[in-house]
Design a protein around this motif. Structure first.
Motif, PDB file in Angstrom:
ATOM      1  N   MET A   1      -6.477  -5.258  12.152  1.00 20.60           N
ATOM      2  CA  MET A   1      -6.014  -6.500  11.579  1.00 20.60           C
ATOM      3  C   MET A   1      -6.177  -7.647  12.566  1.00 20.60           C
ATOM      4  N   GLY A   2      -6.019  -7.364  13.843  1.00 23.39           N
ATOM      5  CA  GLY A   2      -6.132  -8.395  14.867  1.00 23.39           C
ATOM      6  C   GLY A   2      -7.558  -8.931  14.993  1.00 23.39           C
ATOM      7  N   TYR A   3      -8.549  -8.044  14.749  1.00 25.56           N
ATOM      8  CA  TYR A   3      -9.942  -8.484  14.837  1.00 25.56           C
ATOM      9  C   TYR A   3     -10.288  -9.465  13.725  1.00 25.56           C
ATOM     10  N   ILE A   4      -9.717  -9.234  12.572  1.00 26.33           N
ATOM     11  CA  ILE A   4      -9.995 -10.118  11.429  1.00 26.33           C
ATOM     12  C   ILE A   4      -9.431 -11.510  11.700  1.00 26.33           C
ATOM     13  N   LEU A   5      -8.230 -11.581  12.249  1.00 25.82           N
ATOM     14  CA  LEU A   5      -7.635 -12.874  12.562  1.00 25.82           C
ATOM     15  C   LEU A   5      -8.423 -13.600  13.655  1.00 25.82           C
ATOM     16  N   ASN A   6      -8.860 -12.860  14.666  1.00 26.28           N
ATOM     17  CA  ASN A   6      -9.680 -13.471  15.723  1.00 26.28           C
ATOM     18  C   ASN A   6     -10.991 -14.011  15.130  1.00 26.28           C
ATOM     19  N   PHE A   7     -11.617 -13.204  14.276  1.00 22.51           N
ATOM     20  CA  PHE A   7     -12.871 -13.623  13.650  1.00 22.51           C
ATOM     21  C   PHE A   7     -12.654 -14.879  12.806  1.00 22.51           C
ATOM     22  N   LEU A   8     -11.618 -14.898  11.995  1.00 24.64           N
ATOM     23  CA  LEU A   8     -11.351 -16.065  11.151  1.00 24.64           C
ATOM     24  C   LEU A   8     -11.050 -17.302  11.997  1.00 24.64           C
ATOM     25  N   LEU A   9     -10.275 -17.141  13.066  1.00 28.81           N
ATOM     26  CA  LEU A   9      -9.947 -18.266  13.938  1.00 28.81           C
ATOM     27  C   LEU A   9     -11.207 -18.830  14.611  1.00 28.81           C
ATOM     28  N   ILE A  10     -12.067 -17.957  15.118  1.00 24.76           N
ATOM     29  CA  ILE A  10     -13.308 -18.397  15.763  1.00 24.76           C
ATOM     30  C   ILE A  10     -14.244 -19.040  14.731  1.00 24.76           C
ATOM     31  N   ALA A  11     -14.340 -18.468  13.544  1.00 24.57           N
ATOM     32  CA  ALA A  11     -15.198 -19.025  12.500  1.00 24.57           C
ATOM     33  C   ALA A  11     -14.731 -20.409  12.087  1.00 24.57           C
ATOM     34  N   ILE A  12     -13.436 -20.592  11.944  1.00 25.09           N
ATOM     35  CA  ILE A  12     -12.886 -21.905  11.561  1.00 25.09           C
ATOM     36  C   ILE A  12     -13.170 -22.929  12.661  1.00 25.09           C
ATOM     37  N   ILE A  13     -12.992 -22.553  13.906  1.00 24.54           N
ATOM     38  CA  ILE A  13     -13.247 -23.475  15.020  1.00 24.54           C
ATOM     39  C   ILE A  13     -14.727 -23.845  15.085  1.00 24.54           C
ATOM     40  N   VAL A  14     -15.602 -22.846  14.939  1.00 27.66           N
ATOM     41  CA  VAL A  14     -17.047 -23.116  14.987  1.00 27.66           C
ATOM     42  C   VAL A  14     -17.440 -24.038  13.835  1.00 27.66           C
ATOM     43  N   LEU A  15     -16.973 -23.777  12.631  1.00 27.58           N
ATOM     44  CA  LEU A  15     -17.303 -24.626  11.493  1.00 27.58           C
ATOM     45  C   LEU A  15     -16.766 -26.040  11.680  1.00 27.58           C
ATOM     46  N   TRP A  16     -15.582 -26.164  12.257  1.00 32.48           N
ATOM     47  CA  TRP A  16     -14.993 -27.482  12.496  1.00 32.48           C
ATOM     48  C   TRP A  16     -15.834 -28.263  13.506  1.00 32.48           C
ATOM     49  N   VAL A  17     -16.302 -27.592  14.571  1.00 34.40           N
ATOM     50  CA  VAL A  17     -17.147 -28.243  15.579  1.00 34.40           C
ATOM     51  C   VAL A  17     -18.489 -28.655  14.962  1.00 34.40           C
ATOM     52  N   ILE A  18     -19.071 -27.783  14.167  1.00 35.87           N
ATOM     53  CA  ILE A  18     -20.340 -28.116  13.504  1.00 35.87           C
ATOM     54  C   ILE A  18     -20.154 -29.324  12.593  1.00 35.87           C
ATOM     55  N   ARG A  19     -19.057 -29.350  11.871  1.00 32.83           N
ATOM     56  CA  ARG A  19     -18.784 -30.481  10.976  1.00 32.83           C
ATOM     57  C   ARG A  19     -18.665 -31.786  11.760  1.00 32.83           C
ATOM     58  N   LEU A  20     -17.998 -31.763  12.904  1.00 32.89           N
ATOM     59  CA  LEU A  20     -17.880 -32.963  13.726  1.00 32.89           C
ATOM     60  C   LEU A  20     -19.239 -33.410  14.256  1.00 32.89           C
ATOM     61  N   LEU A  21     -20.032 -32.448  14.715  1.00 37.54           N
ATOM     62  CA  LEU A  21     -21.353 -32.793  15.230  1.00 37.54           C
ATOM     63  C   LEU A  21     -22.241 -33.398  14.143  1.00 37.54           C
TER      64      LEU A  21
END
Length: 84
Positions: A1-21
Motif C-alpha cells: 500500500m505504501g508503494y502506491i501512495l509513493n507512486f501517486l505522490l510522485i506522479a502528481i508532483i511530476v504532472l504539476w511540474v510539467i504543467r507549470l513548465l
C-alpha cells in the motif's frame, strides 16, 4: 500500500511540474512563431513594393515545343455541310 501512495505522490508532483513548465514555455514558443510569421509577411510585402506599379515580371516560362511534325497527331479532319 505504501508503494502506491509513493507512486501517486510522485506522479502528481511530476504532472504539476510539467504543467507549470508548459504554462511558461508554450506562450513563448507561440509568440516566437507568430513573430516569425509576421517577419516573413513583412518581407514578402517589401519585395512586392520594390517594383514600380504596372511593371510585369514573369517568374516561370514553360518551354515551347515546335509545332512541326504534329499534324499526324491531330487526327483526320472531315469537311461537312450543315443540313437543315
Amino acid at each position: 500500500m505504501g508503494y502506491i501512495l509513493n507512486f501517486l505522490l510522485i506522479a502528481i508532483i511530476v504532472l504539476w511540474v510539467i504543467r507549470l513548465l508548459v504554462r511558461m514555455i508554450f506562450p513563448a514558443v507561440i509568440r516566437n512563431a507568430f513573430g516569425n510569421m509576421q517577419n516573413q509577411a513583412n518581407a514578402g510585402q517589401q519585395q512586392r513594393s520594390r517594383r514600380p506599379e504596372g511593371s510585369i515580371s514573369i517568374d516561370y516560362m514553360p518551354k515551347k515545343d515546335k509545332k512541326k511534325g504534329n499534324a499526324d497527331k491531330l487526327g483526320e479532319f472531315v469537311d461537312y455541310e450543315e443540313v437543315k
